[in-house]
Structures are given as C-alpha cells and as structure tokens.
Design a protein around this motif. Structure first.
Motif, PDB file in Angstrom:
ATOM      1  N   ASP A 296       0.694  -1.361   0.277  1.00  0.00           N
ATOM      2  CA  ASP A 296       0.228  -0.293  -0.376  1.00  0.00           C
ATOM      3  C   ASP A 296       1.058   1.224   0.347  1.00  0.00           C
ATOM      4  O   ASP A 296       0.062   2.536   0.539  1.00  0.00           O
ATOM      5  CB  ASP A 296      -0.650   0.146   0.788  1.00  0.00           C
ATOM      6  CG  ASP A 296      -0.288   0.063   2.619  1.00  0.00           C
ATOM      7  OD1 ASP A 296       1.091   0.728   2.619  1.00  0.00           O
ATOM      8  OD2 ASP A 296      -1.366  -0.341   3.665  1.00  0.00           O
ATOM      9  N   ALA A 297       2.045   1.152  -0.113  1.00  0.00           N
ATOM     10  CA  ALA A 297       2.799   2.059  -0.655  1.00  0.00           C
ATOM     11  C   ALA A 297       3.782   2.266  -2.087  1.00  0.00           C
ATOM     12  O   ALA A 297       3.700   0.969  -2.193  1.00  0.00           O
ATOM     13  CB  ALA A 297       3.930   2.194   0.456  1.00  0.00           C
ATOM     14  N   SER A 298       4.036   3.471  -2.116  1.00  0.00           N
ATOM     15  CA  SER A 298       4.965   3.512  -3.386  1.00  0.00           C
ATOM     16  C   SER A 298       6.044   2.916  -3.327  1.00  0.00           C
ATOM     17  O   SER A 298       6.703   3.765  -1.838  1.00  0.00           O
ATOM     18  CB  SER A 298       4.719   5.031  -3.993  1.00  0.00           C
ATOM     19  OG  SER A 298       5.213   6.259  -3.053  1.00  0.00           O
TER      20      SER A 298
ATOM     21  N   ARG B  49       8.775   5.314  -4.000  1.00  0.00           N
ATOM     22  CA  ARG B  49       9.326   6.400  -4.014  1.00  0.00           C
ATOM     23  C   ARG B  49       9.141   6.693  -2.171  1.00  0.00           C
ATOM     24  O   ARG B  49      10.355   6.812  -1.065  1.00  0.00           O
ATOM     25  CB  ARG B  49       8.885   7.402  -3.783  1.00  0.00           C
ATOM     26  CG  ARG B  49       9.208   7.509  -5.328  1.00  0.00           C
ATOM     27  CD  ARG B  49       8.717   9.239  -6.589  1.00  0.00           C
ATOM     28  NE  ARG B  49       9.499   9.238  -7.491  1.00  0.00           N
ATOM     29  CZ  ARG B  49       9.039   8.720  -8.123  1.00  0.00           C
ATOM     30  NH1 ARG B  49       8.033   7.738  -8.672  1.00  0.00           N
ATOM     31  NH2 ARG B  49       9.476   9.192  -9.181  1.00  0.00           N
ATOM     32  N   ARG B  50       7.996   6.310  -1.538  1.00  0.00           N
ATOM     33  CA  ARG B  50       7.758   6.487  -0.537  1.00  0.00           C
ATOM     34  C   ARG B  50       8.380   5.186   0.744  1.00  0.00           C
ATOM     35  O   ARG B  50       8.938   5.835   1.409  1.00  0.00           O
ATOM     36  CB  ARG B  50       6.257   6.207  -0.093  1.00  0.00           C
ATOM     37  CG  ARG B  50       5.473   6.828   1.271  1.00  0.00           C
ATOM     38  CD  ARG B  50       5.654   8.521   2.312  1.00  0.00           C
ATOM     39  NE  ARG B  50       5.053   8.470   3.058  1.00  0.00           N
ATOM     40  CZ  ARG B  50       4.044   8.810   3.139  1.00  0.00           C
ATOM     41  NH1 ARG B  50       3.156   9.071   2.985  1.00  0.00           N
ATOM     42  NH2 ARG B  50       4.448   8.774   4.993  1.00  0.00           N
TER      43      ARG B  50
ATOM     44  N   LEU C 183      11.798   6.745   1.329  1.00  0.00           N
ATOM     45  CA  LEU C 183      12.256   7.584   2.123  1.00  0.00           C
ATOM     46  C   LEU C 183      11.987   6.937   3.476  1.00  0.00           C
ATOM     47  O   LEU C 183      12.413   7.706   4.450  1.00  0.00           O
ATOM     48  CB  LEU C 183      10.764   8.483   1.494  1.00  0.00           C
ATOM     49  CG  LEU C 183      10.467   9.673   2.153  1.00  0.00           C
ATOM     50  CD1 LEU C 183      11.686  10.736   1.118  1.00  0.00           C
ATOM     51  CD2 LEU C 183       9.310  10.086   1.142  1.00  0.00           C
ATOM     52  N   GLU C 184      11.031   6.217   3.369  1.00  0.00           N
ATOM     53  CA  GLU C 184      10.876   5.866   4.651  1.00  0.00           C
ATOM     54  C   GLU C 184      11.998   4.707   5.464  1.00  0.00           C
ATOM     55  O   GLU C 184      12.445   5.129   7.128  1.00  0.00           O
ATOM     56  CB  GLU C 184      10.000   4.557   5.294  1.00  0.00           C
ATOM     57  CG  GLU C 184       9.115   4.373   6.254  1.00  0.00           C
ATOM     58  CD  GLU C 184       8.990   5.030   6.972  1.00  0.00           C
ATOM     59  OE1 GLU C 184       7.919   6.626   6.578  1.00  0.00           O
ATOM     60  OE2 GLU C 184       8.389   5.348   8.405  1.00  0.00           O
TER      61      GLU C 184
ATOM     62  N   LEU D 135      14.706   5.154   8.760  1.00  0.00           N
ATOM     63  CA  LEU D 135      14.674   4.385   9.049  1.00  0.00           C
ATOM     64  C   LEU D 135      16.057   3.275  10.032  1.00  0.00           C
ATOM     65  O   LEU D 135      16.687   2.278   9.855  1.00  0.00           O
ATOM     66  CB  LEU D 135      14.310   2.183   9.268  1.00  0.00           C
ATOM     67  CG  LEU D 135      12.283   3.095   9.457  1.00  0.00           C
ATOM     68  CD1 LEU D 135      11.354   1.936   8.829  1.00  0.00           C
ATOM     69  CD2 LEU D 135      11.810   3.481  10.387  1.00  0.00           C
TER      70      LEU D 135
ATOM     71  N   SER E  55       3.924  -2.097   3.686  1.00  0.00           N
ATOM     72  CA  SER E  55       3.083  -0.766   3.952  1.00  0.00           C
ATOM     73  C   SER E  55       4.610  -0.473   4.473  1.00  0.00           C
ATOM     74  O   SER E  55       4.526  -1.317   5.099  1.00  0.00           O
ATOM     75  CB  SER E  55       1.547  -1.158   4.300  1.00  0.00           C
ATOM     76  OG  SER E  55       1.307  -0.378   5.035  1.00  0.00           O
ATOM     77  N   LEU E  56       4.044   0.047   4.308  1.00  0.00           N
ATOM     78  CA  LEU E  56       5.608   1.123   5.647  1.00  0.00           C
ATOM     79  C   LEU E  56       5.398   0.527   7.320  1.00  0.00           C
ATOM     80  O   LEU E  56       5.717   1.034   7.353  1.00  0.00           O
ATOM     81  CB  LEU E  56       5.353   2.664   5.885  1.00  0.00           C
ATOM     82  CG  LEU E  56       4.777   3.578   4.510  1.00  0.00           C
ATOM     83  CD1 LEU E  56       4.512   5.210   5.215  1.00  0.00           C
ATOM     84  CD2 LEU E  56       6.639   3.262   4.143  1.00  0.00           C
ATOM     85  N   LEU E  57       4.202   0.356   7.778  1.00  0.00           N
ATOM     86  CA  LEU E  57       3.144   0.858   9.431  1.00  0.00           C
ATOM     87  C   LEU E  57       3.913  -0.736   9.115  1.00  0.00           C
ATOM     88  O   LEU E  57       3.818  -1.391  10.342  1.00  0.00           O
ATOM     89  CB  LEU E  57       1.994   0.131   9.168  1.00  0.00           C
ATOM     90  CG  LEU E  57       1.502   1.289   8.487  1.00  0.00           C
ATOM     91  CD1 LEU E  57      -0.225   1.650   9.434  1.00  0.00           C
ATOM     92  CD2 LEU E  57       1.782   2.446   9.368  1.00  0.00           C
ATOM     93  N   GLU E  58       4.840  -1.537   8.256  1.00  0.00           N
ATOM     94  CA  GLU E  58       5.429  -3.074   8.431  1.00  0.00           C
ATOM     95  C   GLU E  58       6.755  -2.809   8.420  1.00  0.00           C
ATOM     96  O   GLU E  58       7.861  -4.130   8.635  1.00  0.00           O
ATOM     97  CB  GLU E  58       4.982  -4.472   7.926  1.00  0.00           C
ATOM     98  CG  GLU E  58       3.438  -4.184   7.673  1.00  0.00           C
ATOM     99  CD  GLU E  58       3.235  -5.384   6.949  1.00  0.00           C
ATOM    100  OE1 GLU E  58       3.468  -5.940   5.942  1.00  0.00           O
ATOM    101  OE2 GLU E  58       1.397  -4.787   6.323  1.00  0.00           O
ATOM    102  N   MET E  59       7.279  -2.022   8.213  1.00  0.00           N
ATOM    103  CA  MET E  59       8.474  -1.460   8.153  1.00  0.00           C
ATOM    104  C   MET E  59       9.612  -1.424   9.601  1.00  0.00           C
ATOM    105  O   MET E  59       8.391  -0.976  10.705  1.00  0.00           O
ATOM    106  CB  MET E  59       9.409   0.001   7.261  1.00  0.00           C
ATOM    107  CG  MET E  59       9.092  -0.945   5.600  1.00  0.00           C
ATOM    108  SD  MET E  59       9.707   0.283   4.941  1.00  0.00           S
ATOM    109  CE  MET E  59      11.311  -0.044   4.843  1.00  0.00           C
ATOM    110  N   ARG E  60      10.695  -1.345  10.163  1.00  0.00           N
ATOM    111  CA  ARG E  60      10.954  -1.644  11.047  1.00  0.00           C
ATOM    112  C   ARG E  60      11.831  -0.694  10.864  1.00  0.00           C
ATOM    113  O   ARG E  60      13.291  -1.388   9.836  1.00  0.00           O
ATOM    114  CB  ARG E  60      11.130  -3.243  12.261  1.00  0.00           C
ATOM    115  CG  ARG E  60      10.075  -3.542  12.399  1.00  0.00           C
ATOM    116  CD  ARG E  60       8.727  -2.694  13.128  1.00  0.00           C
ATOM    117  NE  ARG E  60       7.807  -3.192  13.801  1.00  0.00           N
ATOM    118  CZ  ARG E  60       6.759  -3.152  13.289  1.00  0.00           C
ATOM    119  NH1 ARG E  60       6.880  -2.231  12.180  1.00  0.00           N
ATOM    120  NH2 ARG E  60       5.435  -3.839  13.543  1.00  0.00           N
TER     121      ARG E  60
END
Lengths: 193, 214
Positions: free
Chosen positions: B15-17, B19-20, B23-24, B28, B168-173
């Motif tokens: 759910d994230a491009s 590029r995003r 960026l994330e 991190l 998703s971004l939310l799954e990155m650590r």
C-alpha cells in the motif's frame, strides 16, 4: 497508604514513541491493551509482570510508555511487535528513552509537529483545495488521482502524502509521495500539492 | 557495506509507492531495499534494487525464469519448498536468495543444503514478518526454525539476509528494532550487521583464494 520516600520507590524509565500513521484516533486505554498484549505474547506473563508497561501519556501523535528501569530493551522489542490497536493498523516508532516524562515531552515539543494538514481540521473545503505553498503552511488538495483512481488526501507532510481511495468499498490508506502524484498524474494536478 | 532490507512490496502489491518506501527506509536507517517487481533506481539516498520473487513453481520453471533474468541485475529469490527442490535451486547459478524457510517443512534445509548454499553463495533469508506479526505457535515455530538455521550458518558460513517483507510502511522496522528482534533468535549485533549486508555479499563476485600475479 502513604507514598514511599523517593529512595524506596522502584526506579522507572519512560519511552517515547511516535504513532504511525499520523492522525490515527486512539484511546490511551486501547493502546495500553495493545502494548500489554504484545508484551505478554512475546515475553510471557512473568517477564511482562517485571516490565510493568503502562501508557502514561498520549498526545500529539506520540505516546509515552512507562516501564521498570533495566527492562527498556525488552519493552522496545515488544513495542516493535505492536501492529494494531482495536483493528486499526498502527506502528510505534521509538524515539527516545528517559528517566523523566518531562524531558520526553520537551523532546516532541521542541521538535514541533510539522505543518501538516489533515481533513479533520475545521477549515472550509475551498481553502483545502487550494494549491501552492504559502510561507511554510502547506496547502493541500482534497483530492488527487493515482493509478487512474481518485483518492482523498488525508495527510500531507513534506514529501509524504497519505491518501484514501474515494468511495466506501476500499478505505485503506495508501502511502505516496508528491513525486508519485506529479509523475503519474501531471495532467490532473494543477501545480503542486 | 550497505544496510539492506531484503524484501519489501511496493504498490500494487503493498500500500505504499516505492518512493515512499525508500523515503521511509532512509528514515529507518537503511541504505538500500530490495523491492519486488520494481525497476532499480535511487530515490533520495536509498538505492532500490529490483527483486524477483519466484514462488510455487516447479524446478523446471525456476530454471527458465532464472535463465531469462540472469543478466537483468535483479535480485533473484526463490521460495523454499521440500529438500530436493531447495538443493536443486541452491545449485542453480543466478539464484541469490532462498526465502520462506520458516514455512517449508522441517527437513527442507539440512546440512547438505547448507554446505551447497555456502559453496554457491546463496543466502538464506530470515523473514522477520512471522516474529513481528505472528503470535503464539506461528511465532514460536519461526523462532525455532531460525535458530536451527543459525546453527547451520555458524558451521557452514553461508550468507544470511534479513527482510521485513513489508507490504506497508507500517510493517517496516528500523535497524535497532531489527537488532532487537534478531536477538530473540540468538543473533548478536555483529551477526545482524553481517546479515543486513548480506545482499552485498551475495551480489559481489567471490574473491579468488589464489591470485596469479605474473
């Protein structure tokens, strides 16, 4: 029961974490249950009992969590396994640990929350749809298109743009950047977001 | 040494491009990411490597896919299955990573496969998703499998990669969280650093043991 003198109190530490995605409405109690559940699931009741996690503050998209001194590492690992709070997908990004709540508060006060706009703000729709940037205050479009679909912008901060597809079928958040929108939909975005 | 998340899934798989995600990833603490079905590039300071994830296909098809994308510069990874499949895949030239070992059967990766992986410089991926997202038995099983793999890794020294398999971004650590999560499976900080640099190890050609000067 009288309070113990400071030397007899157990030492505590506080962890500051940022809640992502930005603007997720959460209740302190629900977040405590999510964290406690994650800690119990990972470390078991005995260790979680020693950690004694507690949510002491939830403000400006940040949470301050208390634990016993010496168990910060365990709590930090447990926090990285928090994925949802009452069916809302969230993620906790640890920023700092400290011995006092005040020093953590000063950290995110100092940092100042970026000039970001969400649709929960009470502003007329016409202002939200304005384009361009005015002296640090970011003006956002209320709508945009990406991959031939129309999305509603829910949060815009720097390069980051969070959108939700319009309509009632799919309400998942998409995480994009301004460049994504500009490159893919140069014709539909008038200037900049 | 580049700190790399060995598998992320940008839009439309996630759910994230891309590029995003890049960026994330920079925020991190990563230097590069391997993104599935995405062209390579550099966004900001983060290098995005194109990843090809092969799954649920017989060895014959794996061979043809690997042959086709041998010189494409993609990071090719194959999902683990039974023991014979894994040995066949590890023996293939062009395969970089063997993934999903935690969901393959118990004997899927034995000492012979470990030796082959070390010889052919094929990395075994440690997917942190079951540790982050999983609960109870699923997580326990994954931890047990990873500890078992690390025993083989210490003996045979095949490369290891770490991935969040974030959709998703939310799954990155972040890197520190990853180090913490890896401590659950008995990896210390130098091991984690080596594993985060595992993609670089796999992609760089091996140094010859003997160099002929003249």
């Amino acid at each position: 029961m009288s309070t113990r003198p400071p030397t007899l109190r157990e030492k505590r530490r506080y962890i500051l974490a940022r809640i992502e995605p930005y603007g997720t409405p959460l209740e302190q109690k629900e977040l405590y249950y999510a964290i406690s559940d994650a800690a119990t699931s990972l470390w078991g009741d005995a260790t979680t009992g020693i950690i004694t996690p507690a949510v002491v503050a939830l403000e400006h998209g940040h949470v301050i969590i208390r634990c016993r001194r010496g168990t910060e590492r365990e709590l930090a690992i447990a926090l990285s396994t928090v994925t949802a709070c009452r069916d809302v997908r969230i993620c906790l990004r640890i920023i700092a640990a400290s011995g006092t709540i005040e020093s953590l508060r000063s950290r995110f006060r100092q940092k100042k929350i970026p000039q970001a706009k969400t649709h929960s703000e009470s502003e007329p729709e016409s202002e939200k749809t304005a384009t361009g940037t005015d002296e640090g205050v970011e003006r956002v479009l209320s709508e945009c298109t990406f991959a031939k679909k129309t999305f509603q912008i829910v949060h815009c901060n720097g390069q980051k743009v969070d959108v939700i597809e319009k309509g009632f079928k799919n309400t998942n958040r998409l995480f994009l950047t301004k460049d994504d929108l500009e490159n893919l939909n140069a014709t539909t975005i008038s200037d900049r977001i | 040494m580049k700190i790399t998340d060995a598998a992320v899934y940008p839009y439309p798989l996630g759910d994230a491009s891309v590029r995003r995600l890049a960026l994330e990833a920079a925020a991190l603490g990563f230097d590069s990411i391997v993104a599935a079905d995405t062209p390579s590039g550099t966004y900001g300071q983060v290098e995005v490597r194109s990843g090809l994830m092969i799954r649920d296909v017989p060895v014959k098809d794996v061979i043809s896919i690997v042959k086709r994308s041998k010189d494409s510069g993609k990071v090719i990874s194959v999902n683990a299955a039974n023991n014979s499949f894994n040995r066949a895949v590890i023996g293939l030239k062009g395969v970089h990573i063997l993934r999903g070992i935690q969901s393959a059967d118990k004997l899927a990766f034995d000492h012979v496969a470990a030796k082959m992986a070390a010889d052919n410089r094929v990395a075994v991926d440690i997917d942190l998703c079951p540790i982050i997202m999983g609960r109870s038995v699923a997580r326990q099983r994954a931890i047990h499998r990873y500890m078992d793999i690390l025993v083989l890794e210490q003996r045979f020294e095949f490369p290891i990669t770490l991935s969040t398999h974030a959709h998703s971004l939310l799954e990155m650590r972040n890197v520190r969280d990853i180090a913490g999560l890896c401590s659950l499976i008995g990896m210390d900080v130098p091991d984690v650093e080596r594993a985060l640099a595992g993609i670089g190890t796999v992609l760089t050609p091996p140094k010859q043991a003997v160099t002929v000067i003249a």
